[in-house]
Structures are given as structure tokens and as C-alpha cells.
Design a protein around this motif. Sequence first.
Motif, PDB file in Angstrom:
ATOM      1  N   LEU A   5    -106.051 171.312  50.516  1.00  0.00           N
ATOM      2  CA  LEU A   5    -106.401 171.264  49.095  1.00  0.00           C
ATOM      3  C   LEU A   5    -106.753 169.848  48.629  1.00  0.00           C
ATOM      4  N   ASN A   6    -106.793 168.902  49.592  1.00  0.00           N
ATOM      5  CA  ASN A   6    -107.165 167.517  49.272  1.00  0.00           C
ATOM      6  C   ASN A   6    -106.308 166.961  48.129  1.00  0.00           C
ATOM      7  N   LEU A   7    -104.996 167.027  48.300  1.00  0.00           N
ATOM      8  CA  LEU A   7    -104.071 166.649  47.240  1.00  0.00           C
ATOM      9  C   LEU A   7    -103.739 165.163  47.253  1.00  0.00           C
ATOM     10  N   LYS A   8    -103.385 164.661  46.090  1.00  0.00           N
ATOM     11  CA  LYS A   8    -102.870 163.308  45.942  1.00  0.00           C
ATOM     12  C   LYS A   8    -101.356 163.389  46.079  1.00  0.00           C
ATOM     13  N   ILE A  39     -94.471 171.313  58.832  1.00  0.00           N
ATOM     14  CA  ILE A  39     -95.927 171.145  58.868  1.00  0.00           C
ATOM     15  C   ILE A  39     -96.597 171.714  57.626  1.00  0.00           C
ATOM     16  N   GLY A  40     -95.911 172.600  56.885  1.00  0.00           N
ATOM     17  CA  GLY A  40     -96.511 173.223  55.708  1.00  0.00           C
ATOM     18  C   GLY A  40     -96.976 172.224  54.670  1.00  0.00           C
ATOM     19  N   ALA A  41     -96.204 171.144  54.493  1.00  0.00           N
ATOM     20  CA  ALA A  41     -96.575 170.116  53.514  1.00  0.00           C
ATOM     21  C   ALA A  41     -97.881 169.436  53.907  1.00  0.00           C
ATOM     22  N   LYS A  42     -98.055 169.212  55.200  1.00  0.00           N
ATOM     23  CA  LYS A  42     -99.272 168.565  55.694  1.00  0.00           C
ATOM     24  C   LYS A  42    -100.488 169.474  55.501  1.00  0.00           C
ATOM     25  N   ILE A  43    -100.322 170.745  55.854  1.00  0.00           N
ATOM     26  CA  ILE A  43    -101.428 171.696  55.707  1.00  0.00           C
ATOM     27  C   ILE A  43    -101.818 171.844  54.245  1.00  0.00           C
ATOM     28  N   LEU A  44    -100.820 171.963  53.387  1.00  0.00           N
ATOM     29  CA  LEU A  44    -101.063 172.109  51.956  1.00  0.00           C
ATOM     30  C   LEU A  44    -101.846 170.918  51.410  1.00  0.00           C
ATOM     31  N   ALA A  45    -101.400 169.723  51.742  1.00  0.00           N
ATOM     32  CA  ALA A  45    -102.044 168.511  51.226  1.00  0.00           C
ATOM     33  C   ALA A  45    -103.473 168.359  51.734  1.00  0.00           C
ATOM     34  N   GLU A  46    -103.685 168.640  53.016  1.00  0.00           N
ATOM     35  CA  GLU A  46    -105.000 168.419  53.604  1.00  0.00           C
ATOM     36  C   GLU A  46    -105.996 169.522  53.240  1.00  0.00           C
ATOM     37  N   ASP A  54    -101.906 157.790  52.014  1.00  0.00           N
ATOM     38  CA  ASP A  54    -103.250 157.899  52.571  1.00  0.00           C
ATOM     39  C   ASP A  54    -103.238 159.051  53.570  1.00  0.00           C
ATOM     40  N   THR A  55    -103.667 160.220  53.115  1.00  0.00           N
ATOM     41  CA  THR A  55    -103.603 161.415  53.960  1.00  0.00           C
ATOM     42  C   THR A  55    -104.761 161.516  54.960  1.00  0.00           C
ATOM     43  N   SER A  56    -105.598 160.496  55.016  1.00  0.00           N
ATOM     44  CA  SER A  56    -106.686 160.502  56.001  1.00  0.00           C
ATOM     45  C   SER A  56    -106.174 160.109  57.389  1.00  0.00           C
ATOM     46  N   LYS A  57    -104.982 159.512  57.445  1.00  0.00           N
ATOM     47  CA  LYS A  57    -104.391 159.133  58.726  1.00  0.00           C
ATOM     48  C   LYS A  57    -103.774 160.367  59.390  1.00  0.00           C
TER      49      LYS A  57
END
Length: 229
Positions: A167-170, A158-165, A204-207
Motif C-alpha cells: 500500500l506504499n505506506l509512510k 512479515i504482515g507488517a512488511k507486506i502491508l507497508a509495501e 525508508d521502506t525501499s530498503k
Amino acid sequence: MKIYQKFKALIFWIEFIISIIFLCIFFILIHSQEKIWKIRKLWAKLQKYVINYKIRIQGFIHPETNLFLINHQSLLDIVVLEDLCPKNISWIAKKELGEIPIFKTLIKKPKIICIDRSPKGLVKLLKEAKERLKEKRILAIFPEGTRSKTQKLLKFKIGAKILAEKLNLKVQPVVIVDSAKILDTQNFNAKSGVLKVVFLDLVDTSKENWLEQTRKKMQEILDKERLQN
């Protein structure tokens, strides 16, 4: 053939240990991150010639990418991305690596992020990741958390998901196809060959379920590539 692969692995590990010692010396003497990064790239290219493998690339590194999600089977995964990436990578690694004496300098000087899986570790990860992004670096993480020893990707942490969301990462997934067939550090084998690296489109990290869908897509790519080999 197996004896040759063992001998080649021996040659690689001798060179690897010697080159790591020299890297430590260089890193101690050099303070510029730009110079440290260039030395790392030269080191990565050297490993390619020692093992004698070639890289075949599909897709491209998106110019907006600031987080790579990479499947993990071998030490070669790190070497290949260091070789290919046109920007300075800040790897996200397990805390245990930073506790190994010879790796302390290799991790500290290039500002690699070492984390544990505690709440404090997550806060530290976000803080240090922000600092690396300000330096125009690309973050890279193995979302499986460790090396997969089968043909199936492990469940993504889950760390990758938290990090991306947070910090709004591409986010750009990278599939490295069976790197352990060229450099198998578990069974002490090395051989020549062609290593395929597939750069997927930005996620698309909005999903809500984007991380699991990304794992599924990466698995499909792996399965497809294995059928073609």
C-alpha cells in the motif's frame, strides 16, 4: 507496596470493565465514526487518571504517517496511542479478539481490522486497510504479533512488511518504554509513574531489510532508555 499495586490493579479493572460496558452502549447508539473516535479518546484519558501515570514524549507524530509500528508489552500501549494520536486510529488485531463476546461491538463499530494469518487473511487485511486509509485514518499494528514478556523485542511478523509495501505506506515506529511496569495485566499489578513514548523518524521502506533494521533500532532505543531509568 505489592499489596497496594494489587489493590490499584483491582480498582483499575473494576473501572475498566464498567467503562467497557458503557463504551459498548455508546457505540451501539452512535453511528458517526468521528463521535466514536472522540469517545475513545475521552476513555483513554480517563484510564490515565485512574492509573495515575504521566506521559513523557520524545519526537513527534509525523503528519504523513499512515502506519504505526509499536512494540507491545501491556494493554496500556493501546490506551496511550489512543490518547496521543491526533487522528482516528484503526488498530490491526488478531482475529481471536473479535470472537470474544464483549469485544465484538468494541471492534466492529470503530472498524478495527481483525485478521488471521492465512492467505485469505492477508487479502482481507489489504482490502480493509485501503478502506481505512480512504477515511484518512492511521493504521496501527504490533509487529511482534503478541506481547513480549522479556526485555527483548520478538521477531517482527512479515504482515507488517507486506502491508507497508503493497500500500506504499509512510511507516513510523513508536517505542513505548516498559508499559508493563505501570500496568502489568499478566501479574495483576498497577502503579503510578512516568511512561516514555518515543516517536522515531519515518522508515525508508525501499530498503530490502527495513523491517528487521527497524526492529533493531527500536531495541536500541529500549535498551538506551532502560539504562537511563
